[in-house]
Scaffold this active site. Structure first.
Site, PDB file in Angstrom:
ATOM      1  N   ILE A  19       0.887  -1.164   0.000  1.00 39.43           N
ATOM      2  CA  ILE A  19       0.000   0.000   0.000  1.00 39.43           C
ATOM      3  C   ILE A  19       0.923   1.211   0.000  1.00 39.43           C
ATOM      4  O   ILE A  19       1.856   1.289   0.801  1.00 39.43           O
ATOM      5  CB  ILE A  19      -0.955  -0.015   1.221  1.00 39.43           C
ATOM      6  CG1 ILE A  19      -1.911   1.194   1.194  1.00 39.43           C
ATOM      7  CG2 ILE A  19      -0.198  -0.075   2.540  1.00 39.43           C
ATOM      8  CD1 ILE A  19      -2.994   1.128   2.273  1.00 39.43           C
ATOM      9  N   SER A  20       0.716   2.110  -0.934  1.00 41.54           N
ATOM     10  CA  SER A  20       1.658   3.213  -1.138  1.00 41.54           C
ATOM     11  C   SER A  20       1.700   4.161   0.055  1.00 41.54           C
ATOM     12  O   SER A  20       0.744   4.276   0.830  1.00 41.54           O
ATOM     13  CB  SER A  20       1.292   4.004  -2.394  1.00 41.54           C
ATOM     14  OG  SER A  20       1.489   3.231  -3.552  1.00 41.54           O
TER      15      SER A  20
END
EC number: 2.1.1.77
Length: 211
Positions: free
Chosen positions: A61-62
C-alpha cells in the site's frame, strides 16, 4: 472510524499538507478514509504513518504522501472518468472514488482484487468498476478516460494506456526500473507532452502475467 483513528487520519492529513500537498479536497478525503481497513490487523497500528506497507503477494500500500500527490496531479484536469492500473489494497481507489464520478480499476492478482472490492463496498463506494487483467493493456472497451493513474512502476510508458486517454487527458505514472520518476503525461490530439515530477520508488508493473 473510531475516535482514535479519526484523530490519526486528521493528523496524517495535516502532515501531508505540511509536506506540500495543497489540494483541499484530497486532504479532506485522506482525513476521512480509514487506511487501517486496507491493511492486515497486525499492521493496523501503522495505518496512519506516512510510509508504504506490505499487503501480501509482494505488493504494498503506497505511502500516503505519494497517494495524495498522484491524486492531486490527476485532479488538476478535473477528470470525471478515471482508470486506475493496479488496484492493490484498494486504498488509492477509495481516495479516487470519492473525488471523481466514475472509476475503473484493473488488478492482475485475483486475491487482492477480491479484498479491494469488499473494502470499497464496506465504505459504500459504488462508482467503481473492477477488472481482473493485465494493467499494461488498460481497459480499452471502457475508454477513453479523462485521466489514468498507474500505481506500479512501468519500464516504459505503455502505449495502450496512451491510446486510451481522451484528448486533453492526463496520465500519472511512475516510470523506470532501478531509478524511477513520477511522470505526468498530457494528451493533446496525437501529441503527448510529458513532465517529470519527482523521484519515486514503486513495485514493478508486471506485463502480461496474471496471478
Amino acid at each position: 472510524m473510531n475516535g482514535v483513528a479519526t484523530t490519526a487520519a486528521l493528523n496524517l492529513a495535516r502532515h501531508l499538507q505540511g509536506a506540500g500537498i495543497t489540494n483541499a479536497e484530497v486532504l479532506a478525503v485522506v482525513a476521512k478514509t480509514p487506511r487501517e481497513l486496507f491493511l492486515d490487523a497486525a499492521l493496523g497500528h501503522k495505518a496512519y504513518e506516512n510510509t508504504a506497507l506490505p499487503i501480501g503477494q509482494g505488493q504494498t500500500i503506497s505511502q500516503p504522501y505519494i497517494v495524495a500527490r498522484m491524486t492531486e496531479l490527476l485532479l488538476e484536469s478535473r477528470p470525471k472518468r478515471v482508470l486506475e492500473i493496479g488496484t492493490g489494497s484498494g486504498y488509492q481507489a477509495a481516495i479516487l472514488a470519492q473525488l471523481v464520478d466514475e472509476l475503473c480499476t484493473v488488478e492482475r492478482i485475483k486475491s487482492l482484487q477480491i479484498q479491494a472490492r469488499q473494502r470499497l463496498k464496506r465504505l459504500d463506494l459504488h462508482n467503481v468498476s473492477f477488472k481482473y487483467g493485465d494493467g499494461w493493456q488498460g481497459w480499452a472497451n471502457k475508454g477513453p478516460f479523462d485521466a489514468i493513474m498507474v500505481t506500479a512502476a512501468a519500464s516504459s510508458v505503455p502505449q495502450a494506456l496512451l491510446q486510451q486517454l481522451a484528448d486533453g487527458g492526463v496520465l500519472v505514472i511512475p516510470v523506470g526500473e532501478e531509478t524511477q520518476q513520477l511522470m505526468r503525461v498530457v494528451r493533446m490530439g496525437d501529441q503527448f507532452h510529458s513532465q517529470t515530477i519527482e523521484m519515486v520508488k514503486f513495485v514493478p508493473l508486471v506485463n502480461g502475467e496474471l496471478a
